[in-house]
Enzyme design. Structure first.
Site, short mmCIF file in Angstrom:
data_model
loop_
_atom_site.label_atom_id
_atom_site.label_comp_id
_atom_site.label_asym_id
_atom_site.label_seq_id
_atom_site.Cartn_x
_atom_site.Cartn_y
_atom_site.Cartn_z
N ARG A 54 0.76 -1.27 0.08
CA ARG A 54 0.18 0.53 -0.44
C ARG A 54 0.90 1.20 0.23
NH1 ARG A 54 -2.49 -2.53 3.86
NH2 ARG A 54 -4.17 -3.95 3.38
N ARG B 255 2.58 5.08 -16.27
CA ARG B 255 2.92 4.82 -17.92
C ARG B 255 4.11 5.50 -18.23
NH1 ARG B 255 1.17 -0.21 -17.98
NH2 ARG B 255 -0.64 -0.25 -18.77
N CYS C 276 -8.07 2.26 -12.07
CA CYS C 276 -7.96 3.77 -11.51
C CYS C 276 -9.74 3.66 -11.73
CB CYS C 276 -6.92 5.02 -12.61
SG CYS C 276 -6.82 6.25 -11.87
N GLU D 73 -12.15 8.26 -4.96
CA GLU D 73 -12.76 7.60 -3.99
C GLU D 73 -13.80 7.93 -3.54
OE1 GLU D 73 -9.76 8.24 -0.71
OE2 GLU D 73 -8.62 7.19 -2.08
N ARG E 280 -4.19 7.25 -3.57
CA ARG E 280 -3.51 5.96 -2.73
C ARG E 280 -3.18 4.43 -3.91
NH1 ARG E 280 -5.28 7.15 2.56
NH2 ARG E 280 -6.73 8.26 2.39
N TYR F 47 3.46 6.00 3.15
CA TYR F 47 2.76 7.48 3.48
C TYR F 47 3.18 8.90 3.19
CZ TYR F 47 -0.56 3.98 4.37
OH TYR F 47 -1.27 2.68 4.91
N ARG G 85 -9.36 4.82 7.34
CA ARG G 85 -10.35 4.83 8.73
C ARG G 85 -9.59 4.03 9.31
NH1 ARG G 85 -15.62 4.32 6.66
NH2 ARG G 85 -15.87 3.87 8.62
#
Ligand code: DC
Length: 348
Positions: A8, A64, A75, A78, A90, A108, A116
């Site tokens: 992630r 790309r 893609c 959210e 993200r 991050y 969350r």
């Protein structure tokens, strides 16, 4: 053995422009590949999401433009989550790798956060998890550990309060602080329990402000230096922590009390800032002392805590150092929440 791993990452773009979105996403992907020693050919697929305010470019395009020409991409935008950072990209990178789940590095950047955090720990996992927070006096351990425990609905134990309680009892009963056998015998008589998840009691009574007095401040390091005292204290602490679900703060949690804790944090801050924080903490408890005295005391205690023979203050090899000189308690808590989310492989 090579297996598919999922990594992630999240980052914040400077603006909603094509350039800024592609630049931030490319930086994140490059950092993720580097941190996990991945080559283009290892990539299986990448999923990108952007917050609803990113409209100037598809973040996936960055894969790309940086030359990842074969890997399948997806893609999506959210949903709007209240309180979530703006302009956040993200990614979830699937790749073939020899890294184990524990070795995978999730990143991050630029203040991006776990989305969350309340979902970061599932009930069963939360109830077993233990978190070790160590560091020198005044680094902000108590504030951070307490709010973290509240946020994650876990128990909280300040192990320094146990050494302070023993010191206070020793002073009260005129036990010689140089007599480790007498101190250990006294400690044997003390029964510590955690009530209501975070209230430490001694022989059934709540601990009072006496344990924060100047007399105790000045004597506690002498009590905490004895290995027989520490051995018994560690056993008592481990008993309280036995079933997990606890955030513990102290000096030797990651090294001695919970050496297997999956989350270990070593909190540091510069000396002047620690003195200032300790002064504020003392003021809130009704104790007034000049900053220079507090700074001197902290220096002396740091010195004693880190040079004593028995389990001196030191960072566990697998602990993450967080320098909180310039961070607010909320920012430190969020950083640890991110570690928890990564450790528990929960959703971002
Ligand atoms: O965090 P604090 O200032 O309340 O801690 C009081 C003293 O107890 C400190 O001088 C070091 C000692 N201590 C320790 O040796 N090991 C711990 N796990 C916690 C505190």
């Amino acid at each position: 053995m090579r297996e598919i791993i999922a990594i992630r990452g999240a980052t914040i773009c400077e603006a909603n422009t094509r350039d800024a979105v592609l630049r931030a996403t490319e930086e994140l992907l490059t950092a993720l590949l580097d941190a996990n020693r991945l080559k283009d050919k290892d990539l299986v697929s990448i999923v990108f999401t952007g917050t609803p305010d990113i409209t100037a470019a598809f973040p996936a395009l960055a894969a790309r433009t940086m030359g990842l020409s074969d890997v399948p991409l997806l893609c999506a935008q959210e949903l709007a989550v209240e309180g979530a950072p703006k302009l956040c990209v993200r990614v979830l990178v699937y790749a073939e790798s020899c890294l184990s789940r524990q070795e995978v590095k999730h990143l991050y950047l630029h203040g991006a956060q776990v989305l969350r955090s309340e979902l970061a720990l599932k009930g069963a996992h939360r109830s077993r998890l233990s978190i070790a927070i160590d560091g020198p006096a005044g680094a902000g351990k108590s504030t951070v550990a307490r709010s973290l425990a509240e946020a994650l609905n876990m128990r909280y134990l300040d192990t320094g309060a146990m050494y302070r309680a023993l010191t206070w009892q020793a002073l009260k009963h005129s036990v010689d602080l140089q007599d480790d056998r007498a101190l250990t015998a006294l400690l044997e008589e003390l029964r510590f329990t955690l009530e209501d998840a975070s209230r430490l009691t001694l022989n059934g009574e709540p601990l009072g402000e006496e344990i924060r007095s100047q007399r105790v401040n000045q004597a506690v390091s002498r009590v905490a230096q004895w290995s027989s005292v520490r051995k018994l204290m560690v056993a008592k602490q481990q008993e309280i922590a036995e079933f997990g679900g606890i955030v513990m703060e102290g000096r030797d949690i990651g090294t001695e009390v919970l050496p297997d804790a999956p989350i270990k944090v070593f909190l540091v801050a510069d000396h002047a800032e620690r003195a200032r924080r300790r002064q504020l903490e003392m003021q809130s408890q009704g104790h007034v002392a000049p900053l220079t005295d507090i700074a001197e005391q902290i220096k002396e205690r740091d010195n004693k805590d880190s040079t004593r023979m028995a389990s001196p203050l030191r960072k566990a090899a697998d602990a993450v150092t967080i320098d909180c000189t310039l961070l607010s308690p909320e920012e430190v808590v969020q950083t640890i929440m991110n570690l928890v989310a990564v450790e528990t492989h929960a959703g971002i």
